[in-house]
Design a protein around this motif. Structure first.
Motif, PDB file in Angstrom:
ATOM      1  N   UNK A 131      71.281  54.140  60.373  1.00  0.00           N
ATOM      2  CA  UNK A 131      70.071  54.672  59.763  1.00  0.00           C
ATOM      3  C   UNK A 131      68.925  53.671  59.906  1.00  0.00           C
ATOM      4  N   UNK A 132      67.764  54.063  59.400  1.00  0.00           N
ATOM      5  CA  UNK A 132      66.557  53.260  59.579  1.00  0.00           C
ATOM      6  C   UNK A 132      66.705  51.865  58.976  1.00  0.00           C
ATOM      7  N   UNK A 133      67.185  51.784  57.740  1.00  0.00           N
ATOM      8  CA  UNK A 133      67.280  50.486  57.081  1.00  0.00           C
ATOM      9  C   UNK A 133      68.251  49.550  57.800  1.00  0.00           C
ATOM     10  N   UNK A 134      69.376  50.099  58.236  1.00  0.00           N
ATOM     11  CA  UNK A 134      70.347  49.272  58.961  1.00  0.00           C
ATOM     12  C   UNK A 134      69.775  48.825  60.294  1.00  0.00           C
ATOM     13  N   UNK A 135      69.054  49.724  60.958  1.00  0.00           N
ATOM     14  CA  UNK A 135      68.428  49.373  62.232  1.00  0.00           C
ATOM     15  C   UNK A 135      67.446  48.215  62.056  1.00  0.00           C
ATOM     16  N   UNK A 136      66.656  48.273  60.987  1.00  0.00           N
ATOM     17  CA  UNK A 136      65.684  47.203  60.745  1.00  0.00           C
ATOM     18  C   UNK A 136      66.378  45.894  60.385  1.00  0.00           C
ATOM     19  N   UNK A 137      67.457  45.971  59.637  1.00  0.00           N
ATOM     20  CA  UNK A 137      68.247  44.769  59.347  1.00  0.00           C
ATOM     21  C   UNK A 137      68.764  44.148  60.648  1.00  0.00           C
ATOM     22  N   UNK A 138      69.250  45.016  61.519  1.00  0.00           N
ATOM     23  CA  UNK A 138      69.744  44.536  62.803  1.00  0.00           C
ATOM     24  C   UNK A 138      68.627  43.861  63.595  1.00  0.00           C
ATOM     25  N   UNK A 139      67.451  44.492  63.638  1.00  0.00           N
ATOM     26  CA  UNK A 139      66.321  43.956  64.406  1.00  0.00           C
ATOM     27  C   UNK A 139      65.756  42.671  63.800  1.00  0.00           C
ATOM     28  N   UNK A 140      66.043  42.434  62.540  1.00  0.00           N
ATOM     29  CA  UNK A 140      65.665  41.152  61.921  1.00  0.00           C
ATOM     30  C   UNK A 140      66.738  40.083  62.167  1.00  0.00           C
ATOM     31  N   UNK A 141      67.773  40.486  62.896  1.00  0.00           N
ATOM     32  CA  UNK A 141      68.931  39.629  63.192  1.00  0.00           C
ATOM     33  C   UNK A 141      69.624  39.156  61.912  1.00  0.00           C
ATOM     34  N   UNK A 142      69.735  40.072  60.987  1.00  0.00           N
ATOM     35  CA  UNK A 142      70.426  39.795  59.737  1.00  0.00           C
ATOM     36  C   UNK A 142      71.808  40.460  59.751  1.00  0.00           C
ATOM     37  N   UNK A 171      71.449  40.462  68.513  1.00  0.00           N
ATOM     38  CA  UNK A 171      70.054  40.719  68.874  1.00  0.00           C
ATOM     39  C   UNK A 171      69.376  39.387  69.219  1.00  0.00           C
ATOM     40  N   UNK A 172      68.572  39.326  70.303  1.00  0.00           N
ATOM     41  CA  UNK A 172      67.951  38.057  70.704  1.00  0.00           C
ATOM     42  C   UNK A 172      67.070  37.476  69.601  1.00  0.00           C
TER      43      UNK A 172
END
Length: 456
Positions: free
Chosen positions: A401-412, A447-448
């Motif tokens: 979902x959106x929140x998980x995607x953003x967590x991933x993109x923050x490399x968290x 994620x880089x």
């Protein structure tokens, strides 16, 4: 916003210039936001920032205007390469290409001044899979953002280079099309970048005009006979626009191309003073976009010779490594593989000789798709492979979902239920964002770090 009187005086005789309307639109504070979709990465409009009824950019088949600027950074689809945020006027390049080039044929195109990548991604979406785009940027500090945007777009038939225009003399009569979005004085961007007003001067206009001539003179020999050159600027000054058209026609055996434009577009067609070369001006009080100029020419200069396409030796990939790589690609037999240190790069098979020719002539920053390194019969996949359009649909993936995607993109750290183990793609709206490795007691986020979202 106060526009310098000396600037207004310098363009008051230019066709299409309406001083009162021009000043009014600059003082309005209006900002135009437009994006162009990636045709190879589809998603559900209703579950995205595209859920409203958006106005189409009239001269581009994939361009759209937003009524208000959304937070692109907070949209995973932006990071997945589903669209590119691009100024609408510059999207007219699509018309210039479609009206001058048979894009169904195999062509080689050079985007000479390519960073940050807007025109390169546009070009790549128009050409055939068998064609080649060389996306070049001379300024080293801008090459990384160009490579990043080409990676996000996902195509394999692109080579990113970091060279001066004069270096392309080594590729004589090589390109079918050269696109030059030339460095300029930047007056067309005053509305978007107020700081550009303080940097503008008549002297700078003259310096830019001289630089534009040098760039054109340096690169011209790499254009094939009957090839197309497309020249553009974001300047209103005739010295950088129509006068350059006259200079091109005088210096080289070219024909100016008159493009077809719809009356409703409100683009102003002009002709240069001496040789009547056609140019196209975009004024922000007339079009929904910023200041822009574009012109196209056919090269009628006789070709003296051709670049020799020599096979350059590269480190071979072993049969065992090939077997490891193949399951990761849609059509593995359509690619050849080369090693760059530990990483293996996939390149379309038909570009084998072209890659060799460019390697012999230029500094390459990026070519094809970096797949990763094979270590102990396992591929450690690279981020480029995740975002590419050549990756196999059978690769394990996890839709988030959106929140998980953003967590991933923050490399968290991300927490999801899964039944997989090993490497998997994190996907948002079925578009890959990057890799995770699923271990028995945790998920490692690959994620880089240099790409991660920094804001909360």
């Amino acid at each position: 916003m106060e526009l310098p009187g000396i600037f207004l005086d310098s363009i008051k005789e230019v066709k299409g210039f309406d001083e009162e309307a021009f000043k009014k639109v600059h003082q309005s504070g209006e900002q135009i936001t437009s994006v162009r979709k990636n045709p190879e990465k589809t998603f559900n409009n209703q579950s995205s920032i595209f859920n409203a009824q958006l106005e189409e950019v009239p001269w581009n088949t994939k361009g759209y205007y937003f009524a208000e600027r959304p937070s692109f950074t907070a949209d995973p689809l932006f990071h997945a390469g589903a669209y590119y945020v691009q100024e609408a006027s510059s999207m007219f390049l699509e018309q210039a290409l479609k009206q001058t080039v048979d894009l169904l044929q195999t062509v080689k195109i050079l985007d000479l001044c390519a960073a940050p990548g807007g025109k390169s991604t546009l070009i790549q979406s128009l050409i055939s899979a068998e064609s080649l785009l060389v996306s070049n940027e001379v300024i080293k500090t801008r090459i990384n953002v160009l490579s990043e945007n080409i990676t996000k777009w996902g195509a394999a038939n692109v080579i990113v280079t970091n060279n001066d225009a004069k270096d392309f003399k080594r590729l004589e009569n090589y390109f079918d099309v050269i696109v030059i979005d030339a460095p300029c004085s930047g007056s067309g961007l005053f509305r978007k970048d107020v700081a550009a007003i303080d940097e503008w001067s008549l002297n700078n206009v003259q310096l830019c005009s001289q630089r534009q001539q040098r760039i054109l003179a340096d690169v011209f020999s790499s254009l094939k006979e009957n090839g197309i050159i497309i020249y553009s600027t974001c300047s209103y000054s005739t010295e950088e626009d129509e006068a350059i058209c006259d200079w091109i026609i005088k210096e080289f055996k070219v024909e100016s191309v008159q493009l077809k434009i719809e009356e409703s577009w409100d683009i102003v067609e002009t002709q240069s003073e001496i040789y009547k070369g056609f140019g196209y001006r975009f004024y922000p009080d007339k079009v929904k976009g910023e200041g822009f100029f574009i012109a196209a020419f056919i090269n009628r200069q006789f070709a003296n010779g051709n670049t020799q396409l020599a096979n350059r030796k590269t480190e071979k990939v072993s049969k065992n490594e090939m077997e490891v790589l193949k399951p990761w690609l849609k059509n593995a037999d359509d690619f050849f593989f080369i090693k760059q240190n530990e990483d293996i790069i996939a390149m379309p098979l038909h570009l084998h000789n072209d890659l060799a020719a460019i390697q012999n002539s230029l500094y390459i920053k990026k070519a094809g798709v970096k797949m990763g390194a094979v270590i102990r019969d396992e591929l450690i996949p690279h981020h480029e492979l995740a975002l590419s359009t050549i990756i196999s649909k059978g690769i394990p993936s996890i839709e988030v979902d959106l929140q998980t995607a953003l967590q991933y993109l923050r490399k968290q750290e991300i927490k999801i239920k899964y039944s997989l183990k090993g490497w998997a793609l994190i996907k948002y709206q079925q578009l890959p964002l990057g890799w995770v490795k699923i271990l028995p007691n945790r998920i490692n986020n690959y994620y880089p770090k240099e790409w991660r979202i920094l804001n909360k």
